[in-house]
Design an enzyme around this catalytic site. Structure first.
Site, PDB file in Angstrom:
ATOM      1  N   HIS A  19       0.847  -1.211   0.000  1.00 56.22           N
ATOM      2  CA  HIS A  19       0.000   0.000   0.000  1.00 56.22           C
ATOM      3  C   HIS A  19       0.872   1.247   0.000  1.00 56.22           C
ATOM      4  O   HIS A  19       0.618   2.197  -0.739  1.00 56.22           O
ATOM      5  CB  HIS A  19      -0.870   0.052   1.267  1.00 56.22           C
ATOM      6  N   LYS A  43     -15.487  -8.349   4.292  1.00 54.18           N
ATOM      7  CA  LYS A  43     -14.502  -8.811   5.278  1.00 54.18           C
ATOM      8  C   LYS A  43     -14.767  -8.211   6.654  1.00 54.18           C
ATOM      9  O   LYS A  43     -15.066  -7.022   6.758  1.00 54.18           O
ATOM     10  CB  LYS A  43     -13.085  -8.382   4.846  1.00 54.18           C
ATOM     11  N   ARG A  92      -2.246  -6.044  -8.132  1.00 54.72           N
ATOM     12  CA  ARG A  92      -1.054  -6.871  -7.885  1.00 54.72           C
ATOM     13  C   ARG A  92      -0.856  -7.912  -8.968  1.00 54.72           C
ATOM     14  O   ARG A  92       0.250  -8.243  -9.340  1.00 54.72           O
ATOM     15  CB  ARG A  92      -1.193  -7.600  -6.544  1.00 54.72           C
ATOM     16  N   SER A 130      -2.965  -7.592   3.015  1.00 54.45           N
ATOM     17  CA  SER A 130      -3.294  -7.457   4.445  1.00 54.45           C
ATOM     18  C   SER A 130      -3.656  -8.828   5.019  1.00 54.45           C
ATOM     19  O   SER A 130      -3.321  -9.132   6.164  1.00 54.45           O
ATOM     20  CB  SER A 130      -4.467  -6.495   4.622  1.00 54.45           C
TER      21      SER A 130
HETATM   22  O1  PNS Z   1      -8.635  -2.798   0.434  1.00 50.51           O
HETATM   23  P1  PNS Z   1      -9.913  -3.389  -0.163  1.00 50.51           P
HETATM   24  O2  PNS Z   1     -10.583  -4.318   0.832  1.00 50.51           O
HETATM   25  O3  PNS Z   1      -9.677  -4.037  -1.486  1.00 50.51           O
HETATM   26  O4  PNS Z   1     -10.892  -2.129  -0.411  1.00 50.51           O
HETATM   27  C1  PNS Z   1     -12.187  -2.293  -0.954  1.00 50.51           C
HETATM   28  C2  PNS Z   1     -13.036  -1.030  -0.714  1.00 50.51           C
HETATM   29  C3  PNS Z   1     -13.149  -0.747   0.784  1.00 50.51           C
HETATM   30  C4  PNS Z   1     -12.394   0.162  -1.407  1.00 50.51           C
HETATM   31  C5  PNS Z   1     -14.434  -1.315  -1.332  1.00 50.51           C
HETATM   32  O5  PNS Z   1     -15.005  -2.438  -0.716  1.00 50.51           O
HETATM   33  C6  PNS Z   1     -15.380  -0.104  -1.191  1.00 50.51           C
HETATM   34  O6  PNS Z   1     -15.303   0.813  -1.972  1.00 50.51           O
HETATM   35  N1  PNS Z   1     -16.264  -0.144  -0.176  1.00 50.51           N
HETATM   36  C7  PNS Z   1     -17.210   0.911   0.125  1.00 50.51           C
HETATM   37  C8  PNS Z   1     -18.625   0.540  -0.339  1.00 50.51           C
HETATM   38  C9  PNS Z   1     -18.742   0.732  -1.843  1.00 50.51           C
HETATM   39  O7  PNS Z   1     -18.730   1.847  -2.336  1.00 50.51           O
HETATM   40  N2  PNS Z   1     -18.778  -0.390  -2.593  1.00 50.51           N
HETATM   41  C10 PNS Z   1     -18.735  -0.348  -4.054  1.00 50.51           C
HETATM   42  C11 PNS Z   1     -20.094  -0.334  -4.687  1.00 50.51           C
HETATM   43  S1  PNS Z   1     -21.006  -1.853  -4.400  1.00 50.51           S
END
Ligand code: PNS
Length: 164
Positions: A19, A43, A92, A130
């Site tokens: 990150h 998660k 990645r 993570s």
């Molecule tokens: O580090 P990650 O877990 O890959 O991040 C994913 C994250 C938190 C960016 C994604 O799940 C997110 O944007 N969550 C907020 C809710 C949302 O807007 N979801 C997308 C539309 S369904």
């Protein structure tokens, strides 16, 4: 040359060196980057939002054009609230692509004014996540080379790690 502002969202549960590599490279390319901790509904987080924000604040302290924030809700709503029209996600491997592609299309459907852009991770961090950090730490393994040193104390305290 004019530079744009960007949003780098994630769960950061916890922040990794992968990150930080992406944050460092976005901060070099963009005028400003907001790193936003968002809950990932898929998660269950190990670290609280406060702990995740604190880790990110510590690791980005030296970067003048990086701000850390958090949000509970849709990413596109947060971006609109902050008037940021570029979301950057790290990739990645090909395995990340399918889900990120779907998210990018969903977010575009929700708000067509916001663009998602992708940045390839450094190859030396392509195995890192993570989840891998949490897996190793939960068995008492040494994660010091996987996470930024400034975040290590919080991670070590959570998992009772003895390495200093
Ligand atoms: O580090 P990650 O877990 O890959 O991040 C994913 C994250 C938190 C960016 C994604 O799940 C997110 O944007 N969550 C907020 C809710 C949302 O807007 N979801 C997308 C539309 S369904």
């Amino acid at each position: 040359m004019a530079k744009a502002v960007a949003l780098y969202p994630g769960s950061f549960d916890p922040v990794t060196r992968g990150h930080l590599d992406i944050i460092r490279r976005i901060s070099k390319t963009m005028e400003h980057v907001t790193v936003a901790v968002l809950d990932n509904p898929r998660k269950q987080a190990v670290f609280s939002i406060d702990e995740r924000v604190e880790m990110l604040r510590r690791v980005t302290q030296a970067y003048e054009n990086v701000t850390v924030d958090y949000y509970n809700g849709l990413l596109v709503d947060y971006a609109r609230e902050k008037k940021i029209s570029i979301i950057i996600k790290g990739l990645r491997a090909v395995s990340d692509f399918e889900f990120e592609f779907q998210m990018a299309l969903v977010n575009r459907k929700l708000n067509p004014d916001i663009e998602t852009m992708f940045m390839m991770t450094h190859s030396k961090y392509s195995y890192l996540s993570s989840s891998i950090v949490k897996e190793i730490a939960s068995f008492g393994g040494d994660v010091r080379e996987l996470v930024p040193p400034e975040a290590y104390d919080i991670i070590a305290a959570k998992f009772n790690l003895r390495f200093q």
